[in-house]
Design a protein around this motif. Structure first.
Motif, PDB file in Angstrom:
ATOM      1  N   VAL A 357       0.853  -1.205   0.000  1.00 35.23           N
ATOM      2  CA  VAL A 357       0.000   0.000   0.000  1.00 35.23           C
ATOM      3  C   VAL A 357       0.881   1.245   0.000  1.00 35.23           C
ATOM      4  N   SER A 359       3.736   1.619  -1.406  1.00 37.98           N
ATOM      5  CA  SER A 359       4.237   1.826  -2.773  1.00 37.98           C
ATOM      6  C   SER A 359       3.220   2.582  -3.614  1.00 37.98           C
ATOM      7  N   GLU A 360       1.933   2.281  -3.404  1.00 36.04           N
ATOM      8  CA  GLU A 360       0.888   2.968  -4.154  1.00 36.04           C
ATOM      9  C   GLU A 360       0.754   4.428  -3.721  1.00 36.04           C
ATOM     10  N   LEU A 361       0.966   4.663  -2.418  1.00 34.94           N
ATOM     11  CA  LEU A 361       0.798   6.024  -1.886  1.00 34.94           C
ATOM     12  C   LEU A 361       2.013   6.912  -2.139  1.00 34.94           C
ATOM     13  N   SER A 363       3.355   7.957  -4.699  1.00 36.60           N
ATOM     14  CA  SER A 363       3.207   8.945  -5.787  1.00 36.60           C
ATOM     15  C   SER A 363       2.251  10.081  -5.432  1.00 36.60           C
ATOM     16  N   ASP A 364       1.597   9.944  -4.275  1.00 37.30           N
ATOM     17  CA  ASP A 364       0.631  10.970  -3.844  1.00 37.30           C
ATOM     18  C   ASP A 364       1.359  11.973  -2.934  1.00 37.30           C
ATOM     19  N   TYR A 373       0.394   8.102   4.244  1.00 41.22           N
ATOM     20  CA  TYR A 373       1.632   7.340   4.061  1.00 41.22           C
ATOM     21  C   TYR A 373       2.325   7.135   5.408  1.00 41.22           C
TER      22      TYR A 373
END
Length: 444
Positions: A357, A359-361, A363-364, A373
């Protein structure tokens, strides 16, 4: 000419010696039967005279094989007396492997020779029938002795020979100890169990199927038929479960059938149906730590399944249940390696999924994204911290388990402790290269 005559004399002496052996065997066994308690030597003499392979006329003489069966039968009966009463000593008796089966085989050969002979007297046939009736009881007893000694191959030979006795006797209109229906069912059951324990499934299958059709009152036949149909090249799990389900319905309190059903659903990965069955098993055997571990594993797998499906609330409930049952296992067995490793792995996998999760965050870059994060990152470290002591205890119990060493190495890397991580990595490489860690790293 002199050489030829000498050769003929040798042949004549040899034949006479064989005939003398038969006579000696008859004389010795007769003397023994007059007073069996006086001396076992006569029985030994009879066996020594009759056991060598027949030659000359004896090869086709039914009487020779009847005598052989009679002597072997007498020895078998004496062994049974010693075992059942405790009087006497087995060491005093002659030693013959498979004595009851050999007696039966000799008597069967006698019947074959009688049928082949021209004008063979009827009394020989009657003597052979009497011998088969007598050996039937010995075969059963020797089958029991072999089964109790876990010599299942010998047990099967004795029990199945007892069934063969029955077939021969009934064909000739004679009485058999298996004329009683219950005795016959018991004999088939013991024969089938011996075959099954000796991996002779093809021999076991028809016996258990007969018992199933006869509604034999023993839960073991349902477990046996399940095992026979669930394994091997021709495995049929649907057919196998039919027998198991029938047995469970007929014997709902039978724990062995319940465990067989649990293993069946484990094999099929039918996790949802397993939880209640395992709880039932725990209620029946609350002191069995393996049940708590298995139920913990089931909830662990359910947790992973629901988390992957995005059902976080249900996944959380399953996670808690897994933790509870793993801990209950440790309450029963505090040094259980599997339970310690499983709890560590439960938290480790939770940290791993949360890392995905992150890794997905990553970029935010919004404030809300960064706050999310940091919150999840904190959860990751908490999960690793909770996993660590369980892996340490597991490594203390088994310093050569590669999965434990991998997890420890990764946790110490994440905790920014490269020296410890590298030391554990060296131990991991040692195991992978075929080496052995004699002591644990965490040996406090």
């Amino acid at each position: 000419m002199i050489l030829g005559i000498f050769t003929l004399l040798l042949v004549a002496v040899s034949v006479q010696a064989q005939q003398a052996d038969v006579k000696a065997a008859k004389k010795a066994i007769s003397a023994y039967k007059l007073d069996p308690s006086a001396s076992k030597e006569k029985l030994r003499e009879a066996l020594a005279a009759i056991l060598p392979e027949p030659t000359g006329e004896d090869v086709s003489d039914p009487g020779f094989f009847i005598l052989k069966g009679e002597i072997l039968n007498e020895l078998a009966a004496q062994i049974v007396v010693v075992k059942q009463t405790g009087f006497g000593s087995l060491e005093e008796l002659p030693q013959v492997d498979g004595v009851a089966v050999k007696a039966f085989q000799a008597l069967v050969t006698a019947l074959e020779k009688h049928a082949q002979a021209v004008n063979s007297p009827n009394y020989l046939f009657q003597d052979a029938m009497k011998g088969i009736q007598e050996v039937q009881a010995n075969l059963y007893n020797f089958g029991v002795y072999a089964y109790e000694a876990q010599d299942y191959g010998s047990a099967y030979l004795n029990f199945s020979s007892g069934l063969a006795c029955h077939e021969i006797l009934k064909k000739e209109g004679q009485k058999s100890s298996l004329d009683d229906a219950y005795a016959m069912k018991d004999q088939k059951f013991f024969t089938g169990m011996a075959a099954l324990n000796n991996n002779m499934t093809e021999a076991a299958k028809p016996l258990f199927e007969d018992l199933y059709q006869a509604n034999y009152d023993n839960p073991a036949i349902y477990e046996a038929l399940y095992a026979i149909n669930a394994n091997g090249e021709a495995a049929n799990l649907d057919a196998a479960y039919h027998y198991l389900k029938t047995g469970r319905e007929k014997y709902p309190e039978e724990v062995s059938l319940l465990f067989a059903e649990i293993n069946h659903f484990l094999k099929l990965n039918r996790l949802d149906e397993l939880t209640e069955k395992l709880k039932t098993a725990i209620n029946r055997e609350p002191d069995n730590p393996a049940l708590y571990l298995t139920l913990g594993n089931v909830y662990d797998n359910l947790y992973q399944r629901e988390y992957s499906a995005g059902n976080s609330d249900l996944a959380g409930k399953y996670f808690d249940q897994a933790f509870i049952y793993y801990n209950q296992n440790l309450e029963k067995d505090p040094t259980n390696f599997d339970a310690l490793y499983s709890i560590g792995n439960l938290y480790y996998n939770r940290a791993a999924t949360l890392t995905a999760v992150l890794s997905e965050l990553s970029s935010d870059s919004s404030s809300a994204g960064m706050e999310r994060y940091k919150a999840i990152e904190a959860e990751v470290f908490v999960a690793f911290d909770k996993a660590l002591p369980y892996f340490q205890k597991a490594e203390r119990l088994n310093p050569n388990d590669t999965n434990t060493l991998i997890a420890l190495k990764e946790i110490y890397i994440r905790n920014n402790q490269p020296e410890t991580s590298n030391a554990i990595d060296e131990r991991l490489k040692n195991v992978r290269d075929g080496g052995f860690n004699a002591t644990a790293f965490f040996n406090e």
